[in-house]
Design an enzyme around this catalytic site. Structure first.
Site, PDB file in Angstrom:
ATOM      1  N   TYR A  51       0.850  -1.206   0.000  1.00  0.00           N
ATOM      2  CA  TYR A  51       0.000   0.000   0.000  1.00  0.00           C
ATOM      3  C   TYR A  51       0.873   1.239   0.000  1.00  0.00           C
ATOM      4  O   TYR A  51       1.875   1.281   0.717  1.00  0.00           O
ATOM      5  CB  TYR A  51      -0.893   0.018   1.250  1.00  0.00           C
ATOM      6  CG  TYR A  51      -2.357  -0.092   0.884  1.00  0.00           C
ATOM      7  CD1 TYR A  51      -2.984   0.950   0.222  1.00  0.00           C
ATOM      8  CD2 TYR A  51      -3.090  -1.232   1.168  1.00  0.00           C
ATOM      9  CE1 TYR A  51      -4.316   0.852  -0.150  1.00  0.00           C
ATOM     10  CE2 TYR A  51      -4.414  -1.338   0.802  1.00  0.00           C
ATOM     11  CZ  TYR A  51      -5.029  -0.293   0.136  1.00  0.00           C
ATOM     12  OH  TYR A  51      -6.324  -0.386  -0.241  1.00  0.00           O
ATOM     13  N   GLU A  53      -0.562   4.908  -0.358  1.00  0.00           N
ATOM     14  CA  GLU A  53      -1.381   6.113  -0.568  1.00  0.00           C
ATOM     15  C   GLU A  53      -0.510   7.352  -0.437  1.00  0.00           C
ATOM     16  O   GLU A  53       0.330   7.438   0.465  1.00  0.00           O
ATOM     17  CB  GLU A  53      -2.506   6.168   0.465  1.00  0.00           C
ATOM     18  CG  GLU A  53      -3.637   5.221   0.135  1.00  0.00           C
ATOM     19  CD  GLU A  53      -4.751   5.282   1.173  1.00  0.00           C
ATOM     20  OE1 GLU A  53      -4.614   6.035   2.147  1.00  0.00           O
ATOM     21  OE2 GLU A  53      -5.745   4.567   0.983  1.00  0.00           O
ATOM     22  N   ASP A 197      -7.530  13.888 -24.652  1.00  0.00           N
ATOM     23  CA  ASP A 197      -7.565  12.473 -24.260  1.00  0.00           C
ATOM     24  C   ASP A 197      -6.910  11.686 -25.390  1.00  0.00           C
ATOM     25  O   ASP A 197      -7.536  11.408 -26.417  1.00  0.00           O
ATOM     26  CB  ASP A 197      -9.016  12.035 -24.042  1.00  0.00           C
ATOM     27  CG  ASP A 197      -9.111  10.583 -23.590  1.00  0.00           C
ATOM     28  OD1 ASP A 197      -8.102   9.854 -23.713  1.00  0.00           O
ATOM     29  OD2 ASP A 197     -10.190  10.179 -23.122  1.00  0.00           O
ATOM     30  N   THR A 223      -4.660   6.439 -21.509  1.00  0.00           N
ATOM     31  CA  THR A 223      -4.485   5.089 -20.982  1.00  0.00           C
ATOM     32  C   THR A 223      -3.074   4.658 -21.377  1.00  0.00           C
ATOM     33  O   THR A 223      -2.441   5.271 -22.233  1.00  0.00           O
ATOM     34  CB  THR A 223      -5.501   4.103 -21.593  1.00  0.00           C
ATOM     35  OG1 THR A 223      -5.384   4.155 -23.013  1.00  0.00           O
ATOM     36  CG2 THR A 223      -6.916   4.437 -21.181  1.00  0.00           C
ATOM     37  N   LYS A 226      -3.036   0.905 -24.806  1.00  0.00           N
ATOM     38  CA  LYS A 226      -3.467   0.775 -26.211  1.00  0.00           C
ATOM     39  C   LYS A 226      -2.213   0.882 -27.097  1.00  0.00           C
ATOM     40  O   LYS A 226      -1.359   0.014 -27.001  1.00  0.00           O
ATOM     41  CB  LYS A 226      -4.525   1.835 -26.506  1.00  0.00           C
ATOM     42  CG  LYS A 226      -5.749   1.747 -25.563  1.00  0.00           C
ATOM     43  CD  LYS A 226      -6.832   2.656 -26.040  1.00  0.00           C
ATOM     44  CE  LYS A 226      -7.898   3.059 -25.120  1.00  0.00           C
ATOM     45  NZ  LYS A 226      -8.561   2.377 -24.157  1.00  0.00           N
ATOM     46  N   ARG A 232      -2.605  -2.288 -18.262  1.00  0.00           N
ATOM     47  CA  ARG A 232      -3.852  -1.530 -18.138  1.00  0.00           C
ATOM     48  C   ARG A 232      -3.668  -0.491 -17.043  1.00  0.00           C
ATOM     49  O   ARG A 232      -3.495  -0.828 -15.872  1.00  0.00           O
ATOM     50  CB  ARG A 232      -5.011  -2.448 -17.759  1.00  0.00           C
ATOM     51  CG  ARG A 232      -5.176  -3.635 -18.666  1.00  0.00           C
ATOM     52  CD  ARG A 232      -6.548  -4.220 -18.550  1.00  0.00           C
ATOM     53  NE  ARG A 232      -7.477  -3.430 -19.325  1.00  0.00           N
ATOM     54  CZ  ARG A 232      -7.607  -3.526 -20.646  1.00  0.00           C
ATOM     55  NH1 ARG A 232      -6.887  -4.356 -21.338  1.00  0.00           N
ATOM     56  NH2 ARG A 232      -8.470  -2.773 -21.285  1.00  0.00           N
TER      57      ARG A 232
HETATM   58  C1  LIG Z   1     -10.394   7.928 -25.603  1.00  0.00           C
HETATM   59  C2  LIG Z   1     -10.582   7.054 -24.414  1.00  0.00           C
HETATM   60  N1  LIG Z   1     -10.580   7.607 -23.196  1.00  0.00           N
HETATM   61  C3  LIG Z   1     -10.769   6.868 -22.096  1.00  0.00           C
HETATM   62  C4  LIG Z   1     -10.949   5.513 -22.167  1.00  0.00           C
HETATM   63  C5  LIG Z   1     -11.227   4.741 -20.910  1.00  0.00           C
HETATM   64  O1  LIG Z   1     -10.235   3.880 -20.582  1.00  0.00           O
HETATM   65  P1  LIG Z   1     -10.524   2.634 -19.608  1.00  0.00           P
HETATM   66  O2  LIG Z   1     -11.263   1.635 -20.421  1.00  0.00           O
HETATM   67  O3  LIG Z   1      -9.139   2.228 -19.241  1.00  0.00           O
HETATM   68  O4  LIG Z   1     -11.305   3.145 -18.446  1.00  0.00           O
HETATM   69  C6  LIG Z   1     -10.947   4.882 -23.409  1.00  0.00           C
HETATM   70  C7  LIG Z   1     -11.148   3.426 -23.500  1.00  0.00           C
HETATM   71  O5  LIG Z   1     -11.531   2.860 -24.449  1.00  0.00           O
HETATM   72  C8  LIG Z   1     -10.761   5.683 -24.567  1.00  0.00           C
HETATM   73  O6  LIG Z   1     -10.779   5.138 -25.782  1.00  0.00           O
END
Ligand SMILES: Cc1ncc(COP(=O)(O)O)c(C=O)c1O
Length: 417
Positions: A51, A53, A197, A223, A226, A232
């Site tokens: 842990y 935090e 994003d 993320t 990908k 993950r």
């Molecule tokens: C553009 C985008 N943002 C956020 C996410 C969310 O990611 P997670 O599935 O890890 O929560 C995704 C997942 O497909 C995504 O394509």
């Protein structure tokens, strides 16, 4: 696996079955990849026992001598790779990372503008079924019907009308380059925080195969699993000291407890891998492969949203082929070609039975496949979909599956034994 096989043979067998499935399938889902053995090893370690935090140097538990070093390494590597001054590597995944952006900059009820889900945006950009659409006031932009591309005039007009506090750019089904400078100009004009994003394209950005949002977006969310080819997880990045403080507070203690240290270590490994020349070459090849796949599909009469791709992703509207997305994805899966059915812009069908297929090249490129294999994959997709439209697919599926197995045998996937 020996101790797992002894303790829980059922789960051990299922993991082996999934490994075989991944090895034998041409994985075309654009949000997936194959991580390296090194990333897998880091994920399955004793770091899961700890842990921690808080943040390095300021934790709520003792015994952080090693964890602090691991998290600091991950942060430093993220900063160096993306060219930012702050990185938070603790978000559990992309959705909590995006929620942290809301928590950092908005109050409940405030207005957020993002791309609508049916146009390629993500649930967390303010879609109605998401907490972000229920607890905040969403405004959505889309794409033009004639071009399939984001209409920046519409984005600007909506922003001026609704004055959002937060604007998201990026998404889950966008086959074209995101114009970060244009979004930044609009955000500045209305005084909004711009969040890029880059979950889907982070590996392309890191490898120089897509323009970077750095210097344009206030905050970057991604993320790590990908195109970036890590475990993950997720990261939040910024070069603004005040934004960094707000994001850190939002992740912990705002939304999360202890970070997943085994994931943090694996993120650090993936970031190290992503800063190599090999990874840069990989990112460029992902795009070349997607273009080859798109060109061959278009030549075979498939209708592509926006006419093609600039990145790793191709969005197909199957209407002209006389087949819906779901049965097509199911038939392709049985032929060893893994895709996902998806809505297309202005889709007249329902989201659970839409008109489109979403495919991409991160995984096949990780296996070392090139443009010739992409053309072959397009040909197989055409054969299966055409046979399905004639209600005569069984024989074709069986034959294509055999040919797919021969291909996957020649291109072993990284990380699999
Ligand atoms: C553009 C985008 N943002 C956020 C996410 C969310 O990611 P997670 O599935 O890890 O929560 C995704 C997942 O497909 C995504 O394509």
């Amino acid at each position: 696996m020996s101790s797992l096989a002894n303790v829980d043979p059922e789960i051990a067998e299922l993991i082996k079955a999934e490994e075989r499935r991944q090895a034998d399938t041409v994985k075309l889902i654009p949000s997936e990849n194959y991580v390296s053995r090194a990333v897998l090893e880091a994920t399955g370690t004793v770091l899961t026992n700890k842990y921690s935090e808080g943040y390095a140097g300021k934790r709520y538990y003792e015994g952080q001598q090693v964890i602090d070093q691991i998290e600091t390494l991950a942060i430093e590597r993220a900063k160096a790779l993306f060219g930012v001054t702050h990185a938070n590597v603790q978000p559990y995944s992309g959705s909590p990372a995006n929620l942290a952006i809301y928590m950092a900059f908005l109050n409940p009820g405030d207005t957020v503008m993002g791309m609508g889900l049916p146009f390629g945006g993500h649930l967390t950009h303010g879609w109605s079924v998401s907490a972000t659409g229920k607890w905040f006031t969403p405004v959505r932009y889309g794409v033009r019907r004639d071009t399939g591309r984001i209409d920046m005039d519409e984005v600007r007009a909506l922003a001026l009308e609704h004055r959002p506090k937060l604007i998201f750019c990026g998404g889950t089904a966008i086959p074209r380059t995101i114009d970060f400078p244009a979004f930044a100009e609009i955000a500045r004009e209305v005084g909004a925080v711009l969040a890029a994003d880059i979950a889907h394209i982070a590996g392309l950005v890191a490898g120089g195969a897509h323009p970077s949002p750095v210097g344009h977006a206030d905050v970057i969310s991604t993320t790590t699993h990908k195109t970036l080819r890590g475990p993950r997880g997720a990261m939040l990045m910024t070069s603004d000291d005040e934004h960094a403080k707000a994001l850190n507070k939002a992740v912990f203690p705002g939304l999360q407890g202890g970070p997943h240290n085994h994931t943090t270590a694996a993120i650090a490994v993936a970031l190290r891998e992503a800063s190599t020349d090999d990874f840069r070459a990989y990112a460029q090849q992902v795009v070349r492969n997607a273009k080859a796949l798109a060109e061959e599909l278009a030549a075979r009469g498939f209708e592509l949203v926006s006419g093609g791709t600039d990145n790793h992703l191709v969005l197909i509207d199957l209407t002209s082929k006389g087949v819906a997305g779901k049965p097509a994805a199911q038939a392709l899966d049985r032929a060893g070609l893994e895709t996902n059915y998806n809505t297309v812009p202005f889709d007249p069908r329902k989201p659970f039975d839409p008109s489109g297929l979403r495919i991409g090249t991160p995984s096949v490129t990780s296996r070392g496949m090139g443009e010739a294999e992409m053309r072959q994959i397009a040909a197989w997709m055409d054969e299966v979909v055409t046979a399905l439209a004639k209600d005569d697919a069984e024989e074709v599926i069986t034959r294509v599956h055999g040919e797919v197995s021969e291909l996957t045998g020649r291109f072993p996937a990284p990380g699999l034994s």
